[in-house]
Design an enzyme around this catalytic site. Structure first.
Site, PDB file in Angstrom:
ATOM      1  N   LEU A   1       0.821  -1.210   0.000  1.00  0.00           N
ATOM      2  CA  LEU A   1       0.000   0.000   0.000  1.00  0.00           C
ATOM      3  C   LEU A   1       0.857   1.263   0.000  1.00  0.00           C
ATOM      4  O   LEU A   1       0.417   2.333   0.405  1.00  0.00           O
ATOM      5  CB  LEU A   1      -0.941  -0.001   1.199  1.00  0.00           C
ATOM      6  CG  LEU A   1      -1.896  -1.191   1.238  1.00  0.00           C
ATOM      7  CD1 LEU A   1      -2.699  -1.179   2.516  1.00  0.00           C
ATOM      8  CD2 LEU A   1      -2.839  -1.164   0.054  1.00  0.00           C
ATOM      9  N   CYS A   2       2.100   1.115  -0.440  1.00  0.00           N
ATOM     10  CA  CYS A   2       3.020   2.239  -0.444  1.00  0.00           C
ATOM     11  C   CYS A   2       2.892   2.976  -1.773  1.00  0.00           C
ATOM     12  O   CYS A   2       2.705   2.366  -2.821  1.00  0.00           O
ATOM     13  CB  CYS A   2       4.428   1.695  -0.251  1.00  0.00           C
ATOM     14  SG  CYS A   2       5.690   2.929  -0.247  1.00  0.00           S
ATOM     15  N   HIS A   3       2.965   4.312  -1.717  1.00  0.00           N
ATOM     16  CA  HIS A   3       2.794   5.086  -2.938  1.00  0.00           C
ATOM     17  C   HIS A   3       4.092   5.135  -3.744  1.00  0.00           C
ATOM     18  O   HIS A   3       5.184   5.101  -3.188  1.00  0.00           O
ATOM     19  CB  HIS A   3       2.388   6.515  -2.596  1.00  0.00           C
ATOM     20  CG  HIS A   3       1.034   6.591  -1.998  1.00  0.00           C
ATOM     21  ND1 HIS A   3       0.821   6.488  -0.643  1.00  0.00           N
ATOM     22  CD2 HIS A   3      -0.182   6.721  -2.569  1.00  0.00           C
ATOM     23  CE1 HIS A   3      -0.462   6.570  -0.405  1.00  0.00           C
ATOM     24  NE2 HIS A   3      -1.108   6.702  -1.536  1.00  0.00           N
TER      25      HIS A   3
ATOM     26  N   MET B   1       9.370   4.761   4.321  1.00  0.00           N
ATOM     27  CA  MET B   1       9.425   3.375   3.860  1.00  0.00           C
ATOM     28  C   MET B   1      10.630   3.168   2.949  1.00  0.00           C
ATOM     29  O   MET B   1      11.319   2.153   3.030  1.00  0.00           O
ATOM     30  CB  MET B   1       8.145   3.013   3.107  1.00  0.00           C
ATOM     31  CG  MET B   1       6.922   2.824   3.979  1.00  0.00           C
ATOM     32  SD  MET B   1       7.221   1.882   5.456  1.00  0.00           S
ATOM     33  CE  MET B   1       7.707   0.325   4.779  1.00  0.00           C
TER      34      MET B   1
ATOM     35  N   ASP C   1      25.263 -10.805   2.320  1.00  0.00           N
ATOM     36  CA  ASP C   1      25.457 -11.664   1.142  1.00  0.00           C
ATOM     37  C   ASP C   1      26.915 -11.660   0.712  1.00  0.00           C
ATOM     38  O   ASP C   1      27.478 -12.704   0.381  1.00  0.00           O
ATOM     39  CB  ASP C   1      24.554 -11.156   0.017  1.00  0.00           C
ATOM     40  CG  ASP C   1      24.734 -11.964  -1.245  1.00  0.00           C
ATOM     41  OD1 ASP C   1      24.618 -13.206  -1.144  1.00  0.00           O
ATOM     42  OD2 ASP C   1      25.007 -11.367  -2.304  1.00  0.00           O
TER      43      ASP C   1
END
Lengths: 548, 338
Positions: free
Chosen positions: A466-468, A504, A519
């Site tokens: 739901l992130c823009h 975010m 990694d």
């Protein structure tokens, strides 16, 4: 004198009766000199120290007489008459001997009790055909009114009291009618009753056109946030179920259908249970402040007590006149039969076998028949205000539990910045040194992770549902090496000039940069840890968190 | 075929004679035992004719023994037991009206029909309007309505066509009517009766069954219904509970005060097990001692469905009482509402 009853019911005859639900007793509390001249219109609790005072109640009659009932000695005291041409539709006791009342023709006033009568201090017009006034029990500085062709209004009492000029501003929320239907006909308005559900003035409204509507004055919407329908007949009354932490509510309609709903799931499936047993229009519902018990007063002349846990009818009381209102008090009443039985047992211990058996049987049947009555009533006086839970709002979750993307179209663009960090902890100094000095198998971990972090921050909207999507103006990944602790602090700084925040993006950037370090270095050790991913700064927009 | 063979193979003795003997023994010897056993259940006589014969015998012996018992009982001096009918076993709930209970009596006397019963100056004589459901009633309903209009005093029959009831009530209030009667029909037969008292209510909905015209009544010898010109005597039977009395008062208020006893017409509303029977009779004084009743018709049966507060408003009206079968109202056979 002990309190004899825990349910109070007012009738059209003008008689107020008290019901003892433990021992199934009915007592006449107040009987006017001539019955059927003046009906009881409202029953309301008094107030003490800003909390509901269960030792005093007010009775308003149809001819606008106001009486005070004291539970301690069951005394009735005449307070005064309010001069109105139409009956009162709502009454609420404020502090310092003041009432706020509203009559059917829309005269909203605050009256002060003087020695002999009531003096009106402030008057305002609430519009025609008012059907109910209720005060917000969670925040007693707000009240609501509503009626036929007179949609919900929420008033601030403080503004109302200030002076004449601010009186017009005292309506803090005015509901807007729903949109016309598919053939462009205006939808009629008919508010029959409502209840506030929290201190932010969210309000559940029931209508004569069988709708249940949820209004949220905090949101920008003046139309109902949510609407469901119940059966096909006017809904007459609504009450919150206090025992469910005010998350459920009970409605009753003109056909005597009573149902329990869940506020958080207001949709067609919101109905929790449809109660059985009521066969007349329900004028008033009240619930016990702590126990799962519902009292409903209907014009079939019965008060019925239902249990909200088992959904069964616990008992019913025939009160010999059409009922208008009911109040459920938390007073506990000892079981008289049990007491008597105890006394009997102590006096003569030698009882014949048969009698013992019969008593034993009676007890068994009693216990099995009314599970809820005797023991569950024995509790201490409880302030249920402590039980009200603060429900914080989630921007991505609607009131019925669905997820939604926030519409940011109406927001103005503003410069925003967010910083997030993550810590990569190496298990020993060897691995840390080999990372720091770029002797790993894959190459330069820091450079690689920086690029990975920037790439990740750019693709955040693909990852978070739901992130823009937003145009990032700058992304930077910084490293802070802590040689003593063998750890690296990765910090991601994102900035933009847009309608929504970039926290975010910063968090995702920091996370992926940290994961990339893992990694790159996993050949050295598998026990590298990523810790403490967190937002440390957010600047711009509605809320800002300064640098910690 | 196969089965029969098997039977005969497996049993050495012939089974049937034994059975017959047994059954004979039972029927002759012991009444009690035979009453507990059914011939078909335990004896299994396979020949249908024999079985029927045996069963008939058993029944005869049973009835004989019963008759004996009854005669013995009648001859003995024991006090007669009261017959156990459902009415006698009726459960009296708290709504049963006690004549000493002033509060209930106050409630009853302060209802909307108070004006009629206290004969206040502003109360006029009942003036009724009878109409059907929307549209045009079928021939039977039409006849029934017209007979009803002849029987009920001071009644006008109104062709409903497509007038809404609420608008009719508005007009009736202006014209001074006191009651509105609406008969709905289903499959060409009247099925529902609404009675709405004006101007304040209440409105009651009844299921209407077993409607008979005067011509269809045997006692009436095929005579058609004549217009009732006298004020009839009204009899209301067995309205005992609060709801029952409310219904009774509404029905009584349809008719004018002061019956003309010389006219010899009686209209009865007899409540039995919540069914209200409407009958129209006439006294026949055969001589100075003998009196007979002749039923004139029409007749029908009513069963209360709902009581609504106020004048007719099925959608927005408040209901005082609704018969709700889903709410477990009809669990006991001996419980009645009226």
């Amino acid at each position: 004198m002990t309190i004899r009853f825990n349910v109070l019911a007012g009738s059209e005859s003008g008689i107020v009766k008290g019901i003892d639900t433990t021992n199934n007793g009915i007592y006449v509390i107040h009987k006017p000199a001539e019955t059927y001249i003046d009906a009881v219109a409202l029953l309301e609790w008094s107030l003490a120290n800003n909390e509901i005072d269960y030792m005093q109640a007010f009775i308003a009659t149809k001819k606008n007489n106001i009486l005070r009932l004291k539970f301690a000695d069951e005394s009735i005291q005449q307070i005064g008459t309010i001069n109105r041409s139409s009956p009162l539709r709502g009454l609420a006791y404020l502090d310092e001997d003041r009432f706020v009342t509203c009559s059917e023709n829309g005269v909203l006033s605050i009256d002060r009790i003087t020695k002999e009568s009531l003096v009106s201090e402030i008057e305002a017009n609430a519009g025609p055909d008012i059907s109910r006034l209720r005060i917000n029990p969670f925040n007693r500085t707000f009240l609501g009114t509503g009626g036929k062709e007179n949609d919900l209004k929420i008033w601030s009492i403080a503004e109302l009291m200030k002076n004449e000029k601010t009186k017009n501003k005292s309506v803090i929320f005015q509901a807007k009618n729903v949109r016309p239907n598919t053939v462009r006909l205006r939808m009629p308005v008919w508010v029959t009753d409502f209840q506030f559900i929290d201190e932010r003035n969210r309000c559940l409204v029931v209508t004569g056109h069988h709708q249940i509507r949820l209004y949220d004055p905090q949101s920008n919407a003046r139309r109902p946030v949510n609407e469901i329908e119940f059966e096909q007949y006017p809904i007459m009354s609504i009450a919150l179920l206090h025992s469910s932490n005010n998350e459920h509510f009970i409605v009753g309609n003109t056909q005597g259908e009573m149902a329990q709903f869940d506020i958080k799931r207001l949709s067609s499936s919101a109905i929790v249970h449809k109660y059985k047993g009521v066969i007349g229009s329900i004028r008033s519902i009240d619930t016990h402040p702590t126990l799962p018990l519902i009292a409903s007063a209907s014009i079939d002349q019965y008060v019925r007590i239902h249990n909200a846990d088992t959904y069964q009818q616990v008992s019913k009381f025939y009160l010999k006149s059409r009922l208008t209102s009911v109040l459920f008090s938390p007073h506990s009443i000892s079981n008289r039969e049990e007491q008597q039985e105890k006394n009997v047992e102590t006096i003569n211990k030698e009882i014949e076998n048969d009698e013992v058996w019969s008593q034993f049987k009676r007890k068994l049947t009693k216990e099995s028949s009314d599970k809820s009555s005797s023991k569950r009533f024995s509790f201490v006086f409880n302030h249920f205000h402590n039980l009200y839970a603060y429900s914080s709002t989630f921007s991505h979750i609607t009131s019925d539990g669905n997820i939604t993307m926030v519409d940011i179209g109406h927001k103005a663009s503003s410069p925003r910045r967010a910083i997030a960090e993550a810590i990569v902890k190496f298990p020993n100094s060897d691995t840390y040194q080999s990372y720091f000095n770029v002797t790993t198998k894959k190459g330069d971990a820091r450079l690689c992770s920086k690029i990975a972090g920037i790439l990740a921050a750019k693709r955040t909207s693909d990852l978070i549902p739901l992130c823009h999507q937003l145009p990032l103006s700058h992304i930077d990944i910084e490293y802070e090496h802590r040689h003593e602790e063998n750890e690296v602090l990765v910090r991601c700084i994102c900035s933009t000039n847009y309608q929504t925040g970039v926290e975010m993006e910063a968090i995702v950037g920091a996370t992926i940069a940290a994961v990339t370090i893992y990694d790159m270095c996993k050949a050295l050790s598998k026990s590298i840890e990523i810790r403490n991913i967190r937002l440390i700064e957010k600047i711009g927009g509605k809320s800002s968190i300064p640098l910690k | 075929m196969v089965r029969r063979k098997k039977d005969s193979d497996s049993n050495d003795n012939d089974k049937r004679p034994i059975h017959r003997k047994q059954s004979k023994k039972i029927t002759n010897d012991d009444d009690e035992e035979s009453s507990t056993r059914t011939p078909s259940g335990t004896l299994q006589v396979r020949n249908k004719m024999v079985r029927q014969l045996l069963y008939a015998k058993l029944k005869r012996s049973k009835s004989k023994s019963k008759l004996k018992e009854r005669k013995a009982r009648q001859q003995s001096d024991e006090p007669r037991e009261e017959p156990k009918t459902i009415e006698k076993k009726r459960l009296r709930d708290e709504t049963w009206v006690d004549e000493n209970d002033q509060e209930t009596l106050d409630d009853i006397s302060n209802d909307e029909l108070n004006n009629y019963f206290t004969r206040q100056a502003d109360s006029t004589e009942p003036k009724l309007l009878l109409t059907s459901q929307e549209g045009f009633p079928t021939s039977f309903t039409n006849k029934f309505l017209k007979e009803l209009a002849r029987i009920l005093p001071n009644t006008t029959y109104f062709q409903r066509r497509h007038h809404p009831i609420k608008r009719i009530i508005k007009k009736m209030n202006k014209l001074g009517y006191t009651d509105l009667l609406v008969v709905n029909e289903d499959h060409g037969k009247p099925c529902t009766l609404y009675i709405s008292h004006l101007p304040e209510g209440p409105t009651m909905k009844f299921r209407l069954t077993n409607a008979r015209l005067s011509k269809q009544l045997r006692s009436n010898r095929g005579k058609s219904c004549a217009k009732l010109t006298v004020r009839p005597e009204i009899i209301l039977n067995n309205f005992n509970t609060r709801i029952g009395i409310r219904v009774g008062r509404l029905l009584a208020a349809l008719f004018p005060h002061d019956p003309q006893y010389k006219g010899r017409h009686i209209i009865t509303f007899h409540n039995q097990r919540d069914f209200v029977f409407f009958r129209h009779h006439m006294y026949l004084f055969k001589n100075e001692k003998k009196v007979a009743l002749q039923e004139l018709g029409p007749r029908f049966t009513l069963k209360l469905k709902s009581i609504q507060h106020g004048t007719f408003d099925a959608l927005y009206g408040e209901y005082e009482w609704i018969h709700k079968p889903k709410h477990k109202m009809d669990t006991e056979r001996t419980k009645f509402f009226l």
